[in-house]
Design a protein around this motif. Structure first.
Motif, PDB file in Angstrom:
ATOM      1  N   ALA A  76      69.962  21.901 -43.775  1.00 43.70           N
ATOM      2  CA  ALA A  76      70.099  21.162 -45.112  1.00 43.70           C
ATOM      3  C   ALA A  76      70.083  19.759 -44.942  1.00 43.70           C
ATOM      4  O   ALA A  76      70.802  19.141 -44.261  1.00 43.70           O
ATOM      5  N   VAL A  78      70.637  16.300 -46.989  1.00 36.07           N
ATOM      6  CA  VAL A  78      71.010  15.703 -48.269  1.00 36.07           C
ATOM      7  C   VAL A  78      70.387  14.322 -48.092  1.00 36.07           C
ATOM      8  O   VAL A  78      71.003  13.364 -47.209  1.00 36.07           O
ATOM      9  N   PHE A 102      68.306  18.555 -50.548  1.00 36.34           N
ATOM     10  CA  PHE A 102      69.206  18.406 -51.540  1.00 36.34           C
ATOM     11  C   PHE A 102      69.646  17.101 -52.047  1.00 36.34           C
ATOM     12  O   PHE A 102      69.534  15.853 -50.942  1.00 36.34           O
ATOM     13  N   ASP A 104      72.661  16.890 -53.597  1.00 35.31           N
ATOM     14  CA  ASP A 104      74.114  17.130 -53.949  1.00 35.31           C
ATOM     15  C   ASP A 104      74.698  17.776 -52.379  1.00 35.31           C
ATOM     16  O   ASP A 104      74.166  18.833 -52.301  1.00 35.31           O
ATOM     17  N   ALA A 107      75.777  21.320 -52.987  1.00 31.60           N
ATOM     18  CA  ALA A 107      74.849  22.405 -53.105  1.00 31.60           C
ATOM     19  C   ALA A 107      74.246  22.914 -51.688  1.00 31.60           C
ATOM     20  O   ALA A 107      73.942  23.968 -51.379  1.00 31.60           O
ATOM     21  N   ALA A 108      74.161  21.682 -50.952  1.00 29.85           N
ATOM     22  CA  ALA A 108      73.713  21.928 -49.509  1.00 29.85           C
ATOM     23  C   ALA A 108      74.443  22.945 -48.656  1.00 29.85           C
ATOM     24  O   ALA A 108      73.956  23.976 -48.067  1.00 29.85           O
ATOM     25  N   TRP A 111      74.165  26.533 -49.844  1.00 28.87           N
ATOM     26  CA  TRP A 111      72.936  26.991 -49.570  1.00 28.87           C
ATOM     27  C   TRP A 111      73.138  27.556 -47.979  1.00 28.87           C
ATOM     28  O   TRP A 111      72.708  28.637 -47.397  1.00 28.87           O
TER      29      TRP A 111
END
Length: 116
Positions: A76, A78, A102, A104, A107-108, A111
């Motif tokens: 992920a 960001v 991402f 945010d 949110a990362a 996930w």
């Protein structure tokens, strides 16, 4: 500067300023430590504070990612929009990990923790 925190099968990495080779080597070492204990690693890479990277880092990234193409479960990233095309190209070309971009960090993290 790079900050790395190891949390089980998750490496949380933040980059501030220009990413230079000595900092990138710290990331490589952290990944290798994780792989001694786990078959695959999840990576949260926060590059919102990154202003750039040196050419030797770009070359090392390609070599390292190719040699560890099957060692990441999920990555992920960001990132602000400026790094998205480069990061997408690197991840698609050299690893079979699931990669998502991402804006945010929460949110990362969510996930990365999802179960398939």
């Amino acid at each position: 500067m790079i900050a790395i925190e190891e949390k089980g099968d998750l490496l949380e990495v933040s980059v501030l300023g220009e990413l230079a080779l000595p900092d990138y080597r710290k990331l490589e070492q952290a990944v290798r430590r994780e792989l001694k204990q786990l078959p695959k690693v999840k990576l949260l890479l926060d590059v919102r504070g990154m202003t750039g990277f040196t050419l030797d880092v770009a070359w090392e990234e390609i070599k390292f990612t190719r040699s560890h193409a099957h060692d990441f479960r999920r990555i992920a990233v960001v990132t602000p929009d400026q790094w998205a095309p480069w990061l997408s190209w690197v991840s698609a070309a050299f690893t079979d990990a699931e990669v998502m971009l991402f804006e945010d960090p929460r949110a990362a993290e969510a996930w990365l923790q999802e179960r398939k």
